[in-house]
Design an enzyme around this catalytic site. Structure first.
Site, PDB file in Angstrom:
ATOM      1  N   GLU A 103     -26.451 -34.989  29.488  1.00  0.00           N
ATOM      2  CA  GLU A 103     -25.730 -34.918  28.221  1.00  0.00           C
ATOM      3  C   GLU A 103     -24.408 -35.670  28.352  1.00  0.00           C
ATOM      4  O   GLU A 103     -23.438 -35.120  28.890  1.00  0.00           O
ATOM      5  CB  GLU A 103     -25.432 -33.458  27.859  1.00  0.00           C
ATOM      6  CG  GLU A 103     -26.668 -32.614  27.681  1.00  0.00           C
ATOM      7  CD  GLU A 103     -26.371 -31.382  26.835  1.00  0.00           C
ATOM      8  OE1 GLU A 103     -26.909 -31.280  25.746  1.00  0.00           O
ATOM      9  OE2 GLU A 103     -25.561 -30.547  27.285  1.00  0.00           O
TER      10      GLU A 103
ATOM     11  N   ASN B  83     -29.732 -24.907  21.990  1.00  0.00           N
ATOM     12  CA  ASN B  83     -28.513 -24.289  22.504  1.00  0.00           C
ATOM     13  C   ASN B  83     -27.669 -23.850  21.306  1.00  0.00           C
ATOM     14  O   ASN B  83     -27.031 -24.666  20.659  1.00  0.00           O
ATOM     15  CB  ASN B  83     -27.752 -25.313  23.370  1.00  0.00           C
ATOM     16  CG  ASN B  83     -26.434 -24.779  23.876  1.00  0.00           C
ATOM     17  OD1 ASN B  83     -26.146 -23.579  23.744  1.00  0.00           O
ATOM     18  ND2 ASN B  83     -25.625 -25.644  24.467  1.00  0.00           N
ATOM     19  N   TRP B  84     -27.705 -22.549  21.055  1.00  0.00           N
ATOM     20  CA  TRP B  84     -27.009 -22.027  19.863  1.00  0.00           C
ATOM     21  C   TRP B  84     -25.496 -21.890  20.070  1.00  0.00           C
ATOM     22  O   TRP B  84     -24.771 -21.589  19.122  1.00  0.00           O
ATOM     23  CB  TRP B  84     -27.585 -20.655  19.476  1.00  0.00           C
ATOM     24  CG  TRP B  84     -28.903 -20.726  18.767  1.00  0.00           C
ATOM     25  CD1 TRP B  84     -29.647 -21.844  18.505  1.00  0.00           C
ATOM     26  CD2 TRP B  84     -29.634 -19.619  18.221  1.00  0.00           C
ATOM     27  NE1 TRP B  84     -30.792 -21.501  17.829  1.00  0.00           N
ATOM     28  CE2 TRP B  84     -30.810 -20.141  17.643  1.00  0.00           C
ATOM     29  CE3 TRP B  84     -29.408 -18.240  18.169  1.00  0.00           C
ATOM     30  CZ2 TRP B  84     -31.756 -19.317  17.009  1.00  0.00           C
ATOM     31  CZ3 TRP B  84     -30.351 -17.426  17.548  1.00  0.00           C
ATOM     32  CH2 TRP B  84     -31.506 -17.966  16.972  1.00  0.00           C
ATOM     33  N   LYS B  85     -25.046 -22.040  21.303  1.00  0.00           N
ATOM     34  CA  LYS B  85     -23.609 -21.906  21.611  1.00  0.00           C
ATOM     35  C   LYS B  85     -23.075 -20.578  21.043  1.00  0.00           C
ATOM     36  O   LYS B  85     -23.788 -19.584  21.093  1.00  0.00           O
ATOM     37  CB  LYS B  85     -22.850 -23.131  21.092  1.00  0.00           C
ATOM     38  CG  LYS B  85     -23.484 -24.427  21.605  1.00  0.00           C
ATOM     39  CD  LYS B  85     -22.656 -25.651  21.405  1.00  0.00           C
ATOM     40  CE  LYS B  85     -23.417 -26.850  21.973  1.00  0.00           C
ATOM     41  NZ  LYS B  85     -22.645 -28.087  21.922  1.00  0.00           N
TER      42      LYS B  85
ATOM     43  N   HIS C  10     -23.004 -26.676  31.768  1.00  0.00           N
ATOM     44  CA  HIS C  10     -22.887 -27.360  30.468  1.00  0.00           C
ATOM     45  C   HIS C  10     -21.489 -27.973  30.364  1.00  0.00           C
ATOM     46  O   HIS C  10     -20.515 -27.397  30.860  1.00  0.00           O
ATOM     47  CB  HIS C  10     -23.126 -26.372  29.320  1.00  0.00           C
ATOM     48  CG  HIS C  10     -23.180 -27.060  27.991  1.00  0.00           C
ATOM     49  ND1 HIS C  10     -22.040 -27.394  27.290  1.00  0.00           N
ATOM     50  CD2 HIS C  10     -24.227 -27.518  27.259  1.00  0.00           C
ATOM     51  CE1 HIS C  10     -22.397 -28.024  26.178  1.00  0.00           C
ATOM     52  NE2 HIS C  10     -23.717 -28.107  26.131  1.00  0.00           N
TER      53      HIS C  10
ATOM     54  N   GLY D 192     -28.037 -28.970  20.250  1.00  0.00           N
ATOM     55  CA  GLY D 192     -27.009 -28.020  19.852  1.00  0.00           C
ATOM     56  C   GLY D 192     -27.032 -27.807  18.349  1.00  0.00           C
ATOM     57  O   GLY D 192     -27.856 -27.077  17.805  1.00  0.00           O
ATOM     58  N   GLY D 193     -26.133 -28.495  17.638  1.00  0.00           N
ATOM     59  CA  GLY D 193     -25.938 -28.293  16.200  1.00  0.00           C
ATOM     60  C   GLY D 193     -27.226 -28.309  15.381  1.00  0.00           C
ATOM     61  O   GLY D 193     -27.403 -27.474  14.482  1.00  0.00           O
TER      62      GLY D 193
ATOM     63  N   GLY E 182     -21.968 -33.142  20.020  1.00  0.00           N
ATOM     64  CA  GLY E 182     -21.315 -32.676  18.798  1.00  0.00           C
ATOM     65  C   GLY E 182     -20.530 -33.746  18.065  1.00  0.00           C
ATOM     66  O   GLY E 182     -19.734 -33.442  17.180  1.00  0.00           O
TER      67      GLY E 182
ATOM     68  N   SER F  73     -26.045 -34.909  20.296  1.00  0.00           N
ATOM     69  CA  SER F  73     -26.291 -35.394  18.924  1.00  0.00           C
ATOM     70  C   SER F  73     -27.756 -35.729  18.655  1.00  0.00           C
ATOM     71  O   SER F  73     -28.056 -36.696  17.945  1.00  0.00           O
ATOM     72  CB  SER F  73     -25.380 -36.591  18.597  1.00  0.00           C
ATOM     73  OG  SER F  73     -24.024 -36.154  18.560  1.00  0.00           O
TER      74      SER F  73
ATOM     75  N   GLU G  75     -19.358 -28.073  28.113  1.00  0.00           N
ATOM     76  CA  GLU G  75     -18.302 -27.208  27.544  1.00  0.00           C
ATOM     77  C   GLU G  75     -17.801 -26.216  28.593  1.00  0.00           C
ATOM     78  O   GLU G  75     -16.619 -25.855  28.599  1.00  0.00           O
ATOM     79  CB  GLU G  75     -18.832 -26.512  26.282  1.00  0.00           C
ATOM     80  CG  GLU G  75     -18.859 -27.500  25.116  1.00  0.00           C
ATOM     81  CD  GLU G  75     -19.949 -27.288  24.094  1.00  0.00           C
ATOM     82  OE1 GLU G  75     -20.520 -26.184  24.021  1.00  0.00           O
ATOM     83  OE2 GLU G  75     -20.238 -28.246  23.358  1.00  0.00           O
TER      84      GLU G  75
HETATM   85  P1  PGA Z   1     -25.179 -31.274  20.032  1.00  0.00           P
HETATM   86  O1  PGA Z   1     -24.966 -30.381  21.355  1.00  0.00           O
HETATM   87  O2  PGA Z   1     -26.669 -31.427  19.845  1.00  0.00           O
HETATM   88  O3  PGA Z   1     -24.539 -30.492  18.934  1.00  0.00           O
HETATM   89  O4  PGA Z   1     -24.523 -32.589  20.286  1.00  0.00           O
HETATM   90  C1  PGA Z   1     -25.781 -30.560  22.484  1.00  0.00           C
HETATM   91  C2  PGA Z   1     -25.366 -29.614  23.587  1.00  0.00           C
HETATM   92  O5  PGA Z   1     -24.160 -29.354  23.755  1.00  0.00           O
HETATM   93  O6  PGA Z   1     -26.211 -29.098  24.335  1.00  0.00           O
END
Ligand code: PGA
Length: 244
Positions: A163, A9-11, A93, A227-228, A169, A206, A95
């Site tokens: 999640e 997930n590149w956001k 998601h 994500g990150g 994050g 994470s 967010e």
């Molecule tokens: P993260 O994000 O790996 O940076 O914690 C995961 C996500 O939001 O899908």
């Protein structure tokens, strides 16, 4: 059970030039047999990323609007992301839920719109720290599941990503036993309703190269949503190949 799915997930990261550089490196790294990889870039990169994919790799959208088309400035429909090369779509998601106010009813509409368009939605569920500390994790997660999946015909094909909001994050990954407990509850819920017969349960929050193997070896964890740590090709490749 379908193949393990590891999703990036590149956001809201990467331009076209950055995506090209990423895949220039990614394609020098060995393709991974037995695991499916999915990339969720921003909308602007969907066409481009779809063209870079190898067998066993897919593209997905990070979000979509529930209407098939209409006067919704700035929004993108399920049919549009399908047309841009998507197989998957993230829905709900954390967010989207917490920063953009998407509630269960809206998430359910998006989930159904994705299915109706022929996408395979990945429903994201997860509790906040406050909800976990209040002992409400399972109630919350199963409630989110019920809202989106409750009314669906048993044939609908989808995946679920657990999640925990406090793990996204933050560098605080859930303990494998906590993930196992929630995943087991989701599986049992699905089984009871005869829904999501081929659903994979992804863990997200994470995920890093040094915790991916343990998470993937955890009971009822069928994949990861990253994500990150998906933004650098070498680091993401270490996650995709973890434990192999
Ligand atoms: P993260 O994000 O790996 O940076 O914690 C995961 C996500 O939001 O899908």
């Amino acid at each position: 059970m379908p193949r393990t799915l590891v999703a990036a997930n590149w956001k809201m990261y990467k331009t076209s030039a950055e995506a090209r550089t990423y895949f220039d490196t990614w394609r020098t790294l060995p393709a991974v047999a037995g695991r499916e990889v999915a990339f969720f870039p921003p909308y602007t990169l969907l066409h481009e990323v779809s063209a870079y994919l190898r067998p066993g790799e897919a593209a997905g959208a990070q979000n979509l609007h529930e209407a098939p088309e209409g006067v919704f400035t700035g929004e993108v429909s399920a049919a549009m992301v399908l047309d841009a090369g998507c197989v998957y779509a993230l829905v709900g998601h954390s967010e989207r839920r917490h920063l953009f106010g998407e509630r269960d009813e809206r998430v359910a509409k998006k989930f159904t719109a994705a299915l109706n368009a022929g996408l395979r939605p990945i429903l994201c569920v997860g509790e906040t720290l406050e909800e976990r500390e209040a002992g409400r994790t399972l109630q919350l997660v199963l409630g989110q599941l019920q809202a989106a999946v409750g009314m669906l015909p048993p044939t609908a094909g989808f995946d679920v990503a657990y999640e925990p909001v406090w793990a996204i994050g933050t560098g605080k990954v859930a303990r494998c036993e906590d993930a196992a407990e929630v995943h087991a509850a989701i599986l049992e819920w699905l089984k009871k309703r005869g829904a999501g017969k081929d659903a994979r349960l992804l863990y997200g929050g994470s995920v890093k190269p040094d915790n991916a193997a343990d998470l993937l070896a955890t009971e009822a964890v069928h994949g990861l949503l990253v994500g990150g740590a998906s933004l650098q090709p070498e680091e993401f490749h270490r996650i995709v190949t973890a434990g192999l």
